[in-house]
Design an enzyme around this catalytic site. Sequence first.
Site, short mmCIF file in Angstrom:
data_model
loop_
_atom_site.label_atom_id
_atom_site.label_comp_id
_atom_site.label_asym_id
_atom_site.label_seq_id
_atom_site.Cartn_x
_atom_site.Cartn_y
_atom_site.Cartn_z
N TYR A 239 0.84 -1.20 0.00
CA TYR A 239 0.00 0.00 0.00
C TYR A 239 0.88 1.26 0.00
CZ TYR A 239 -3.29 3.49 1.84
OH TYR A 239 -4.04 4.61 2.04
N LYS A 243 1.30 4.42 -2.73
CA LYS A 243 1.12 5.85 -2.42
C LYS A 243 2.36 6.64 -2.82
CE LYS A 243 -3.04 5.57 -0.98
NZ LYS A 243 -4.11 6.16 -1.80
#
Length: 278
Positions: A239, A243
Site C-alpha cells: 500500500y 502511495k
Amino acid sequence: MAFSREGFTADVVAGFVRRTFLNRNVIIILALSQAVSYINGYPLTAFPVFRFVHLFPLRALNIWILLGIYTHVTSYLNDQFANNWTKDTYKWNKEIVLITGGASGIGAALTSLLLKRNPSTKIVIIDHSPLTFKPPPGSAVYYYQGDLSNSSIIRQLCERIRNEVGHPTVLVNNAGLVRGTTVMEGSYADVEITIKTNLIAPFLLTKEFLPDMVRRNHGHIVSMGSMSAVTPPARIADYAATKAGLIALTEVLWRYKQKTMLDAGRGLMRAYRHYSSN
Ligand SMILES: *[C@@H]1O[C@H](CO)[C@@H](O)[C@H](O)[C@H]1NC(C)=O
Ligand SMILES: *[C@@H]1O[C@H](CO)[C@@H](O)[C@H](O)[C@H]1NC(C)=O
C-alpha cells in the site's frame, strides 16, 4: 462552535491574520502612507487614522508592510504558475467530477461536499461496492460498478462514462485498498490487487482523461496520498509503495506544467545578471 470544517487548526489563525492584518487594502494603505511620508517627509501619523501606528516601532511597521507584500505577491505567483499563466475557472454546475471509490469513506464525503457547494455538479463514482448513501433527489450522481484492478474493465467503463455522461473535468484517484499482510505472508494475489487498484488504475485513468483536459486547457487531477508514502509502517508495504508511486505520478504531471515556471525563473535570473553586470 465550529471555526472551520476541519475544526480549530493553524489555518484558522493564518486565515484570520490574512484577512485582517495582511489584508490587501490594509497593506496598500500602509505602504502608500509610508511612501508618502518618505517622499514628503510628511509623517504617517499626521493622519489621525494612523495614530495607532505610534504603537509600533518604525522597523516593525516596515516588516509588516513587507510581509504583506510578500504574502500577496507569492500567492499571486503561485496561482499563476500552477495554471501556466492562464485563467482556469471552474463552473461547478458544468463540471464532471469522477471519484474512484466514491461509494463510501472519503470519496462519499467528498461527493457530499461537492453537492453541498453545487447540487448540479455531475459526480461519477466508480466503485467495486454499492453506494452506501442515497444521492440527494435531483442530484446528478452516476454510479458505475467495476473492479479497478482489471484494466479491461477500466477501459470499458471509461468508454461508457464518456458516452453516457461526458469527459470528466476533475479526476479524483481516491480508491485504495489495504490487505494488511506482511511482505512474507501476503499472497501473489494480495500484492497484485493492491498495486493494480491503488497505482495502476490511477495511471490508466489519467491516460484516459488527461488528453481531453489538455485539449480544453481545463481540468484537475487529484490523487489521494498517505503518510505511509513517507514513513511506511509494517504490514502495508505494498500500500505504502502505491502511495509513493502516486507521488511520483503527480510530480511528473506537475513538472510538465512547471517547465514554464523554470523558464520564468531562468528569465528573471538572466535579467538580474544583465542589470547587475551593467
Ligand atoms: C477482467 O474483466 C473481464 C471482463 O470485463 C473478464 O473477462 C476478465 O476475466 C477479468 N479479468 C480478471 C483477472 O478478473
Ligand atoms: C503553457 O503556456 C505556454 C505559453 O502559452 C504554452 O506554450 C505551453 O504549452 C503551456 N504548457 C502547458 C503544459 O499547457
